[in-house]
Design a protein around this motif. Structure first.
Motif, short mmCIF file in Angstrom:
data_model
loop_
_atom_site.label_atom_id
_atom_site.label_comp_id
_atom_site.label_asym_id
_atom_site.label_seq_id
_atom_site.Cartn_x
_atom_site.Cartn_y
_atom_site.Cartn_z
N THR A 94 -4.71 2.22 0.42
CA THR A 94 -3.43 2.21 1.15
C THR A 94 -2.10 2.04 0.74
O THR A 94 -0.89 2.63 1.55
CB THR A 94 -3.71 0.79 0.87
OG1 THR A 94 -4.98 0.35 1.71
CG2 THR A 94 -2.52 -0.80 2.08
N LEU A 98 1.16 3.61 2.67
CA LEU A 98 2.42 3.13 2.94
C LEU A 98 3.65 3.94 2.33
O LEU A 98 4.55 4.23 3.10
CB LEU A 98 2.43 2.20 2.22
CG LEU A 98 1.67 0.81 2.72
CD1 LEU A 98 1.58 -0.25 1.85
CD2 LEU A 98 1.65 0.41 3.67
N ARG A 102 6.45 5.91 5.17
CA ARG A 102 7.47 4.42 4.77
C ARG A 102 9.02 5.28 6.05
O ARG A 102 9.73 3.72 6.41
CB ARG A 102 8.34 4.54 3.90
CG ARG A 102 9.01 2.92 3.13
CD ARG A 102 9.10 3.65 1.44
NE ARG A 102 7.59 3.28 0.96
CZ ARG A 102 6.89 2.51 0.95
NH1 ARG A 102 7.46 0.87 1.32
NH2 ARG A 102 6.06 2.41 0.12
N LYS A 126 0.43 -4.34 7.60
CA LYS A 126 0.82 -4.36 6.26
C LYS A 126 1.41 -2.92 6.42
O LYS A 126 3.19 -2.96 6.09
CB LYS A 126 -0.08 -3.68 4.90
CG LYS A 126 0.46 -3.35 3.99
CD LYS A 126 -0.49 -3.94 3.03
CE LYS A 126 -1.07 -4.93 2.40
NZ LYS A 126 -2.45 -4.74 1.04
N LEU A 127 1.53 -2.05 7.49
CA LEU A 127 2.19 -0.61 7.92
C LEU A 127 3.17 -1.35 8.51
O LEU A 127 4.43 -0.34 8.30
CB LEU A 127 0.97 0.17 9.06
CG LEU A 127 -0.38 0.88 8.41
CD1 LEU A 127 -0.82 1.13 8.86
CD2 LEU A 127 0.16 1.82 6.86
N HIS A 130 6.32 -2.55 6.67
CA HIS A 130 7.05 -1.33 5.33
C HIS A 130 7.46 -0.53 5.93
O HIS A 130 7.34 0.39 5.30
CB HIS A 130 6.06 -0.69 4.66
CG HIS A 130 5.30 -2.45 3.05
ND1 HIS A 130 4.40 -3.55 3.78
CD2 HIS A 130 6.09 -2.64 2.02
CE1 HIS A 130 4.51 -4.06 3.02
NE2 HIS A 130 5.43 -3.78 2.00
N CYS A 131 6.93 0.03 7.72
CA CYS A 131 6.94 1.73 8.15
C CYS A 131 7.91 1.45 9.36
O CYS A 131 8.02 0.84 10.40
CB CYS A 131 6.03 2.37 8.10
SG CYS A 131 4.66 2.13 6.60
#
Length: 813
Positions: A94, A98, A102, A126-127, A130-131
């Protein structure tokens, strides 16, 4: 590497609207999830979007296929491999994912998330957090429920018109264009041609292809599987065998994942992902046909591990998992449904459970009660709403009727048939209603059925037969119901049967008997203060008075009926009374008033969705404007009425509509077209055995023959129609045929015989009543030829003839 999507070896068909809208959404939305049942084409649509984005150079695209991933912890690793992100020692997959995404601009296609939906949702959230340059297009049978997610329900492919009719060449062309542009048909033809080179859509196979696409609900996987069978089965055979679609649709691509190689496998995949309570509810939902409401599911599907309070949550979960669809329903209420092949799959599981009889009975009991509750409201001011409610549940009501026949639950089936009668007559499901009632009557012939219930069903079956023009069948049923009502001491039923028999007598032109029967029914209903029945009988008596030329009495009776119908709020009854008043106005020559009354009646019939009655109002309007001399408008009205009569299967109406068009043609001097229209009407009536319509057509053809072919052929045709009218005891028809024979005799120069037939017709007219004769000019001409003494001699001889002697003499002449 990103940008290397798998090559698609078959063409992508349709979905242009979806492609355009989804590409627009992806420009401003971080996450779009394509959801839908297995086989609807989510993956193929996602891949096509990815390919178009790549071709346009908008952004890099990558595909991560999750179908083969068995454990949640393998998801980040699988996505990383798809993106070419190398794992680093000491770092989790993971974290590596990320870091790799990013700062990257990317459209990630995340395919088949449903079996690990919770883990997918957490990783996607989550992706995206942060992206900032990452966009995800996911496919799943269940919503991810991630903040900011846009859910797109992938629909089945657009279906073609189901019936390719026999309309004009222009109509046929328009239907073919609709067929050729329907996405489901395009896919079937494309894949069939790949399997059987040279396969094309033709006039001969168009109906079969349309039917197959409907049988498969427009599901791309099912259509592709079916198309592979065209090399081994003809289209008609394929359509017939699709009743066993899980057996037929078993050969897909060998390179596809196993669950996409057969229709059964793709549904097994979805079913295996359900919890046990979800599986139980899913099975029970198979008893519904054409959809259901939450209320229905909460009543029918509870028990054996499912409480009423559980149903909504379980149903919502099945919606989320794309096994149950949602649509707008009656009165703004949400309605749920299963695609037909998904329903068939659920039905297989229900049958295997051994509990199918329990849930089918619960379903039937619910809808019988619903129909009976609605029946009590179908005379109310809000009857359109209740009719619409029954229309929304028509498939479920059919299912309940089928259950009653199949399981021998005849009392319940007959109760439901009685409750459905007004719906069937108002919404013009005449043939269907007749089939159900007659099947129930035949099957329950020796069963223990309360006599009054059987009498009501016989009366209802008679009403449907009457509406279709089957007077003999209607009379037999009404007489049988009358006997049962007498036997059971049901005075209200006796009155209803008497009124129904009066309608048959009236249709046969026997006005004295009709008036007698109506009056007996009215006396009984008035004594019992049954106002609805009283209003109907007043209208009936008014119609008889109108046919007898008693226009003052007719208007008085119709006004009384109208006032009572308005008091009761029965919109259908109000419309009937208005129609009768319009007919009286027409006979009096008050055309403007007649048009206003007719248009008011028509508006009410349309408000109620009553197509058959709407057609009669339109036809009556045509009669009025024709009498005004407005032949262009009359022509349009007759054509509109005829179209509706054909749609609802009203044989008497079809014949009347064609006769109206024939009248217009004759008025314009186009006698050949007038005759062709009547011959078409007679052929149609002959095919279904509608004897009265046949006789009316023959008599009108005889009138045309007086000009086109001469008196000999005209006389032969009048005698031919007379034979039928005598057998039907149709007094009005007998009068018309005798007067026609009189005109033909006059044209031959046989004036004594002409006077005799005119006298015989006048005798019957005096006895039964009726509108004034249309042969007055011919009578005057014959009197002038013979002189007063000779005319009165022959006229008087005809006037005094007994019916049996008269008919024998006419038919032998």
């Amino acid at each position: 590497m990103p940008g290397q999507l798998p090559r698609q070896l078959s063409s992508f068909v349709g979905r242009q609207r979806e492609l355009d809208e989804l590409r627009r959404l992806l420009r401003g939305t971080a996450l779009v999830t394509l959801i839908g049942p297995g086989g609807v084409g989510k993956t193929r649509l996602a891949l096509q979007i990815g390919a178009e984005v790549l071709t346009a150079g908008e952004t890099p695209v990558a595909l991560a296929e999750l179908a083969g991933v068995k454990r949640a912890e393998r998801i980040p690793e699988t996505i990383g491999h798809a993106l070419g992100i190398v794992e680093q020692r000491g770092r989790s997959p993971t974290a590596a994912l990320l870091d790799g995404l990013r700062d990257r601009e990317l459209l990630l296609l995340l395919d088949n998330c449903e079996h690990l939906v919770d883990a997918c949702a957490k990783l996607v959230a989550k992706l995206l957090a942060h992206c900032p340059n990452l966009h995800i297009l996911a496919t799943s049978r269940e919503v991810l429920r991630v903040p900011g997610e846009t859910v797109w329900q992938v629909p089945p492919l657009e279906l073609p018109p189901l019936h390719i009719g026999r309309g004009s060449a222009l109509d046929q062309q328009l239907l073919r264009e609709q067929l050729e542009t329907a996405e489901a048909v395009q896919l079937f033809v494309d894949r069939a041609a790949a399997r059987l080179p040279g396969f094309l859509l033709t006039d001969e196979n168009a109906s079969s292809v349309a039917r197959i696409c409907h049988q498969l609900d427009g599901l791309p996987l099912a259509i592709e599987l079916a198309a592979t069978r065209v090399s081994a089965l003809g289209l008609e055979q394929l359509s017939a065998r699709l009743a066993d679609r899980f057996i037929v649709l078993t050969t897909g691509s060998r390179t596809a994942v196993p669950r996409q190689q057969t229709l059964r496998a793709t549904l097994d995949w979805s079913y295996a992902l359900l919890s046990e309570p979800e599986q139980r509810l899913f099975q029970r939902l198979a008893v519904f046909s054409g959809g259901w409401t939450l209320e229905a599911a909460e009543v029918i599907c509870v028990g054996d591990g499912i409480e009423r309070g559980d149903v909504f949550e379980l149903l919502a979960q099945l919606v989320d998992k794309s096994l149950v669809g949602v649509q707008d329903g009656f009165d703004g209420e949400v309605r749920y449904r299963l695609l037909e092949m998904v329903r068939e799959y659920a039905r297989m599981w229900l049958a295997n459970s051994g509990h199918s009889p329990i849930w089918r009975r619960a379903h039937a009991v619910f809808f019988i009660q619903l129909a009976e509750e609605n029946e009590r409201e179908l005379h109310s001011r809000d009857q359109r709403r209740w009719l619409d409610r029954l229309a929304s549940e028509q498939d479920n009501l059919r299912e309940a009727l089928a259950w009653a026949l199949e399981c021998g639950e005849f009392v319940e089936g007959l109760r439901l048939g009685v409750a459905m009668l007004r719906f069937w007559t108002t919404r013009a499901h005449l043939s269907e209603g007749s089939r159900w009632l007659d099947a129930l009557l035949a099957a329950s012939d020796r069963a223990a059925v309360p006599p009054t219930l059987r009498a009501r069903v016989l009366g209802g079956s008679g009403q449907l037969a009457f509406a279709r023009g089957d007077l003999d069948g209607a009379a037999a049923r009404f007489q049988a119901s009358l006997s049962l009502y007498y036997k059971g001491g049901d005075e209200s039923g006796v009155a209803a049967a008497l009124r129904n028999l009066g309608r048959v007598a009236q249709s046969r032109g026997d006005y004295p008997r009709a008036a007698f029967l109506y009056q007996r029914a009215l006396d009984k209903l008035g004594y019992m203060n049954e106002k609805y029945g009283v209003a109907d009988c007043l209208d009936d008596l008014g119609e008889v008075a109108r046919h007898r030329g008693e226009y003052d009495r007719a208007e008085d009776l119709d006004r009384q009926a109208l006032a009572l119908q308005r008091e009761l709020g029965d919109l259908r009854g109000v419309a009937y009374s208005l129609n009768e008043l319009a007919n009286v106005a027409r006979h009096r020559g008050d055309y403007d008033r007649g048009i206003a009354l007719c248009e008011e009646a028509l508006a009410l019939h349309r408000e109620l969705g009553d197509k058959r009655s709407s057609a009669w109002s339109i036809y009556n309007l045509g009669l009025i404007v024709q009498a005004q001399g407005n032949y262009d408008r009359a022509l349009r009205l007759y054509e509109e009425a005829l179209s509706l009569f054909r749609e609802v299967g009203d044989l008497r109406g079809i014949s009347s509509g064609m006769s109206g068009l024939s009248d217009i043609a004759r008025t314009r001097g186009d006698l050949q077209s007038a005759r062709e229209l009547l011959e078409q009407a007679m052929q149609m009536s002959s095919e279904v055995g509608e004897q009265r319509a046949i006789a009316l057509c023959i008599d009108r053809l005889a009138e045309l023959a007086e000009t086109l072919s001469g008196p000999l052929e005209a006389a032969a045709l009048h005698r031919q129609s007379l034979v039928v009218f005598i057998r039907l005891e149709d007094q009005r028809g007998i009068i018309e045929a005798l007067e026609g024979l009189g005109r033909s005799a006059a044209l031959e120069g046989e004036y004594p015989r002409a006077a005799r037939w005119f006298g015989a017709a006048a005798a019957i007219r005096r006895r039964v009543g009726g509108a004034p004769s249309r042969t007055e000019d011919s009578v005057v001409s014959v009197r002038d030829r013979l002189g007063r003494i000779q005319f009165e001699k022959h006229w008087g001889a005809g006037l005094s003839l007994e019916s049996e002697v008269l008919f024998a003499e006419v038919l032998s002449s």
